[in-house]
Design a protein around this motif. Structure first.
Motif, mmCIF file in Angstrom:
data_model
loop_
_atom_site.group_PDB
_atom_site.id
_atom_site.type_symbol
_atom_site.label_atom_id
_atom_site.label_comp_id
_atom_site.label_asym_id
_atom_site.label_seq_id
_atom_site.Cartn_x
_atom_site.Cartn_y
_atom_site.Cartn_z
ATOM 1 N N ALA A 89 -39.380 46.814 25.117
ATOM 2 C CA ALA A 89 -39.796 47.149 23.768
ATOM 3 C C ALA A 89 -41.222 47.691 23.814
ATOM 4 O O ALA A 89 -41.652 48.415 22.930
ATOM 5 C CB ALA A 89 -39.721 45.924 22.876
ATOM 6 N N SER A 358 -32.560 44.497 20.584
ATOM 7 C CA SER A 358 -32.279 45.864 20.199
ATOM 8 C C SER A 358 -32.587 46.099 18.716
ATOM 9 O O SER A 358 -33.481 46.857 18.373
ATOM 10 C CB SER A 358 -30.816 46.169 20.527
ATOM 11 O OG SER A 358 -30.491 47.444 20.083
ATOM 12 N N TYR A 359 -31.868 45.398 17.844
ATOM 13 C CA TYR A 359 -32.059 45.652 16.411
ATOM 14 C C TYR A 359 -33.491 45.321 15.951
ATOM 15 O O TYR A 359 -34.125 46.109 15.263
ATOM 16 C CB TYR A 359 -31.038 44.853 15.589
ATOM 17 C CG TYR A 359 -31.246 44.980 14.102
ATOM 18 C CD1 TYR A 359 -30.966 46.177 13.440
ATOM 19 C CD2 TYR A 359 -31.756 43.917 13.354
ATOM 20 C CE1 TYR A 359 -31.188 46.307 12.078
ATOM 21 C CE2 TYR A 359 -31.973 44.037 11.988
ATOM 22 C CZ TYR A 359 -31.691 45.237 11.350
ATOM 23 O OH TYR A 359 -31.917 45.358 10.017
ATOM 24 N N SER A 361 -36.291 44.727 17.866
ATOM 25 C CA SER A 361 -37.443 45.197 18.648
ATOM 26 C C SER A 361 -37.291 46.584 19.236
ATOM 27 O O SER A 361 -38.231 47.096 19.841
ATOM 28 C CB SER A 361 -37.739 44.217 19.786
ATOM 29 O OG SER A 361 -37.800 42.905 19.297
ATOM 30 N N GLY A 362 -36.113 47.179 19.121
ATOM 31 C CA GLY A 362 -35.948 48.554 19.581
ATOM 32 C C GLY A 362 -35.651 48.725 21.063
ATOM 33 O O GLY A 362 -35.579 49.851 21.546
ATOM 34 N N LYS A 364 -33.599 49.224 24.371
ATOM 35 C CA LYS A 364 -32.327 49.950 24.431
ATOM 36 C C LYS A 364 -31.323 49.339 25.391
ATOM 37 O O LYS A 364 -30.126 49.522 25.243
ATOM 38 C CB LYS A 364 -32.586 51.395 24.834
ATOM 39 C CG LYS A 364 -33.420 52.117 23.781
ATOM 40 C CD LYS A 364 -33.235 53.616 23.849
ATOM 41 C CE LYS A 364 -33.794 54.254 22.587
ATOM 42 N NZ LYS A 364 -34.720 55.326 22.877
ATOM 43 N N ARG A 647 -42.589 50.635 21.167
ATOM 44 C CA ARG A 647 -41.642 51.140 20.174
ATOM 45 C C ARG A 647 -42.107 50.742 18.764
ATOM 46 O O ARG A 647 -42.696 49.673 18.584
ATOM 47 C CB ARG A 647 -40.252 50.549 20.416
ATOM 48 C CG ARG A 647 -39.666 50.950 21.751
ATOM 49 C CD ARG A 647 -38.225 50.516 21.888
ATOM 50 N NE ARG A 647 -37.817 50.597 23.285
ATOM 51 C CZ ARG A 647 -37.478 51.737 23.904
ATOM 52 N NH1 ARG A 647 -37.471 52.868 23.240
ATOM 53 N NH2 ARG A 647 -37.144 51.729 25.181
ATOM 54 N N ASP A 648 -41.794 51.597 17.788
ATOM 55 C CA ASP A 648 -42.233 51.334 16.412
ATOM 56 C C ASP A 648 -41.759 49.971 15.908
ATOM 57 O O ASP A 648 -42.503 49.232 15.266
ATOM 58 C CB ASP A 648 -41.713 52.425 15.463
ATOM 59 C CG ASP A 648 -42.422 53.755 15.714
ATOM 60 O OD1 ASP A 648 -43.357 53.780 16.555
ATOM 61 O OD2 ASP A 648 -42.040 54.757 15.080
ATOM 62 N N LYS A 649 -40.502 49.645 16.206
ATOM 63 C CA LYS A 649 -39.969 48.370 15.709
ATOM 64 C C LYS A 649 -40.746 47.193 16.268
ATOM 65 O O LYS A 649 -41.013 46.208 15.572
ATOM 66 C CB LYS A 649 -38.491 48.234 16.112
ATOM 67 C CG LYS A 649 -37.538 48.972 15.220
ATOM 68 C CD LYS A 649 -36.103 48.603 15.564
ATOM 69 C CE LYS A 649 -35.169 49.101 14.472
ATOM 70 N NZ LYS A 649 -33.785 48.718 14.731
ATOM 71 N N LYS A 650 -41.099 47.295 17.538
ATOM 72 C CA LYS A 650 -41.839 46.210 18.183
ATOM 73 C C LYS A 650 -43.232 46.094 17.565
ATOM 74 O O LYS A 650 -43.733 44.999 17.295
ATOM 75 C CB LYS A 650 -41.930 46.485 19.684
ATOM 76 C CG LYS A 650 -42.723 45.451 20.474
ATOM 77 C CD LYS A 650 -42.026 44.096 20.449
ATOM 78 C CE LYS A 650 -42.564 43.099 21.449
ATOM 79 N NZ LYS A 650 -43.984 42.830 21.408
#
Ligand SMILES: [Zn+2]
Length: 700
Positions: A89, A358-359, A361-362, A364, A647-650
């Motif tokens: 992430a 994944s959902y 923290s992004g 893959k 990653r943006d989500k993280k």
């Protein structure tokens, strides 16, 4: 603490999930004070950590002006060339070093696995634990069979003594429904070990995920409820029943969230110090059978306990009778699944990964099995592996150099305290006494945990994980009510991090961080003072940050500040709160200046202390290297430690959950409070990140 490796400690605290067999008690102790820790996991093996050059100028982006964005000036090309790999992430110097480490640990563990050591030896334990985790055929074949006895027990649970005893059984095996119990020094009598009760029970990362009415959070809750349903289905529950149960579990967790203490308040050691007699605890939370619980934990004679979040425990007690037994049973079943997912089938591990990694923290791609298993084994047999690790990889002269650096930094902080213009002589005296008493631990413990009584066999991964957890819980609970053992370590030597433990007034630097890019045995001083020097100063400053300052030289919560000095401290640190509150992340978000204050004070102090110590080594005849002066190399070294792709989500998660500011802000805010930095790079008032001299923060 230096960095938040979110997968382990932090989540252990918040939701006690995916605990593997980390030693909860020790990790929690650190986590509470420093938040933070462990090893996200890794990717592409030997990259440039073993790097060639202490400061790699090819990592820089010299088109950017230092005063406009020093983070990208120092790291821009590195960031361009290192998009986050699928297994992560975020990705940066810490992860790279952790990856290097993992390769080293893997070779140690594989060696042990090949040695076929006699039963009860460390080689046998490490080898068989690892083999059992790698035996995916046996794990797939077993399915959820290892949990069947638990499922049967759960289906008959009411809320009497048998419930409390079952909690203890789960806690010993590393599953933490609703709350956790761990030992640490009593913060008002720091020579003695006391038991602490800590809130938990939430599957989402933080309280606000349950309560925030925003569309984004509502969507996350929706996905989370689907995840609960998936886990219950994977446990063998029929679809329709799982659907209903997921909705009930979600409501129960939301009720727990409503009585939970928020993340900012949890940093306050005074708010979380609520020593109670067992009778008082029973009055506070009467519906849980505490006597049965303590007795099953091996603490039948316990006479007091620190209830860190009293409102939470009162609320939990109410929910025990208000919420139907069937809902509690489903909640237990679900908790058992998520806290043991790492030891179960691929489908279960994948479901867990899909939601959390994944959902949320992004990330893959899942890390390969060997990395996941290694992390469990390294947690469960922490010091056994640590001992092999330092024997093979930690050079004795690294320890000597580190002790010397630490002493120089201590001197730097002492002279800084003596010269403070805002602090009275009286408070200075107490601050100096605290610094003098601060213990320093470098590399590894002098005395190691004896694991010979831990039963590990090659045939069941989950049994091994439970046995390791039982072993650790027994060891930790055995310390309650006894004097603190000051030789003990709360981090393993193979941990890439550093820490300060307030009730022990000690700083720790595990062997694993004493490597590039933090520590170069043979580099010029500028590089080491800019990297490991700032790390040392950072941890020392934690003893004097907004929370650490509440503890005295002995690690007790005793106020040693005159009221006027305390006011001045708050006023000076408010500058940092405001500065970070304004730092933009992903355009619309801002850093939480209050949540990250302790870490930002530590970065500010660490930079100032190390810089002063470094300046004292300069003779004036130092040459430029790669076109950079020693002072410039000091700041570049600092900035390159924080190189990172994320990653943006993280990043969005970290803003809510991490007490550390994002790496970018740790460079672009922290450095712009340092006067010498402006001189070194000739930064003028037209620079984008320029701060007026009178508005710069300087505390220690
Ligand atoms: Zn820190």
């Amino acid at each position: 603490m230096l960095r938040h490796f979110w997968l382990n400690i932090y989540l252990i605290l918040i939701k006690y999930s995916r605990l593997t067999t980390m030693n909860l008690n020790k990790t929690t102790l650190l986590a509470i004070f420093c938040s933070g820790v462990l090893i996200t996991g890794c990717q592409s093996g030997k990259q440039e950590t073993a790097a060639v050059k202490a400061i790699d100028t090819t990592n820089m982006d010299r088109v950017i002006k230092p005063g406009d964005d020093f983070f990208r000036y120092a790291n821009g090309n590195w960031i361009k060339n290192h998009p986050v790999p699928d297994q992560y992430a975020d990705y940066g110097a810490f992860v790279q070093l952790a990856e290097e480490n993992r390769e080293q640990l893997k070779s140690l563990v594989q060696e042990a696995a090949g040695a076929n050591g006699a039963k009860g030896t460390v080689t046998q334990q490490i080898g068989d634990f690892y083999k059992s985790g790698m035996d995916s055929l046996a794990i797939e074949k077993a399915g959820v069979e290892p949990l069947k006895t638990d499922f049967e027990k759960i289906s008959k649970l009411g809320n009497g003594a048998e419930l409390a005893a079952y909690y203890a059984d789960l806690h010993k095996r590393g599953t933490y429904p609703v709350f956790a119990a761990f030992q640490m020094p009593d913060a008002r009598q720091s020579e003695m070990v006391v038991l602490n009760l800590y809130q938990g029970g939430l599957g989402l990362p933080e309280v606000e995920y349950y309560l925030d009415p925003s569309v984004q959070m509502a969507e996350i809750r929706n996905e989370y409820q689907k995840f609960i349903r998936t886990m219950l289905t994977l446990s063998g529950m029929e679809q329709t029943a799982a659907e209903k149960a997921a909705s009930d579990v979600m409501s129960l967790e939301t009720s727990l969230a409503k009585v939970s203490m928020g993340i900012e308040e949890r940093r306050d050691p005074i708010a979380t110090y609520n020593m109670k007699s067992i009778d008082e605890l029973k009055k506070l939370a009467p519906n849980f059978d505490w006597s049965a619980y303590f007795s099953a934990m091996g603490l039948a004679k316990l006479d007091k306990v620190n209830v860190m979040m009293p409102n939470f425990f009162a609320g939990f007690s109410k929910l025990l009778t208000e919420v139907p037994a069937a809902t509690w049973q489903n909640y237990f079943r679900y908790t058992l699944m998520i806290h043991n997912s790492s030891y179960l089938t691929d489908a279960i591990q994948k479901a867990d990964f899909d939601f959390y990694n994944s959902y949320l923290s992004g990330q893959k791609e899942m890390k390969p099995r060997w990395k996941r298993v290694l992390s469990t084994v390294s947690g469960g047999l922490g010091e056994a592996i640590g001992k092999l690790y330092v024997e093979k990889y930690f050079p004795a002269d690294a320890k000597a150099r580190m002790v010397e650096l630490t002493n120089n930094l201590k001197k730097s902080l002492a002279s800084s305290i003596q010269n403070l213009t805002w602090m009275s002589e009286e408070t200075k005296k107490a601050a100096l006494a605290k610094l003098e008493a601060m213990r320093v631990k470098v590399g590894y413990p002098d005395k190691w945990i004896d694991y010979s009584k831990l039963d590990i066999a090659a045939n069941s991964y989950i049994e091994n994980a439970w046995n390791a957890s039982r072993f650790s819980t027994e060891l930790e609970m055995g310390k309650v009510g006894k004097p603190v053992d000051k030789e003990e370590w709360v981090m393993t030597p193979q941990t890439v991090n550093a820490g300060y433990v307030p009730p022990m007034n000690e700083i720790i630097f595990p062997a694993a961080i004493l490597q590039p890019p933090f520590f170069y045995k043979d580099a010029d001083d500028a590089v080491n003072y800019g990297a490991i020097g700032v790390v040392i100063g950072h941890e020392m400053t934690h003893g004097f940050d907004d929370q650490g300052r509440k503890y005295d030289a002995k690690g007790n919560l005793v106020d040693w500040w005159t009221p006027a000095d305390a006011d001045k401290f708050v006023e000076k640190t408010q500058i940092l709160v405001n500065q970070f509150n304004e730092y933009p992340i992903l355009d619309s978000l801002r850093v939480n200046g209050k949540l990250t204050l302790g870490e930002n004070i530590a970065d500010n102090g660490g930079l100032n202390l190390s810089l002063r110590a470094f300046k004292a080594t300069l003779k004036g005849d130092e040459k430029e290297i790669d076109g950079f002066t020693p002072m410039q190399r000091f700041f570049l070294s600092y900035a390159q430690v924080w190189r990172e792709s994320i990653r943006d989500k993280k990043l969005m998660r970290d803003i809510k959950e991490d007490e550390h500011s994002p790496a970018e802000a740790r460079v672009n805010r922290a450095l712009f409070n340092i006067n010498e930095f402006y001189d070194a790079f000739d930064i003028k008032s037209d620079a984008k990140l320029y701060i007026q001299p009178e508005q710069r923060a300087s505390i220690w």
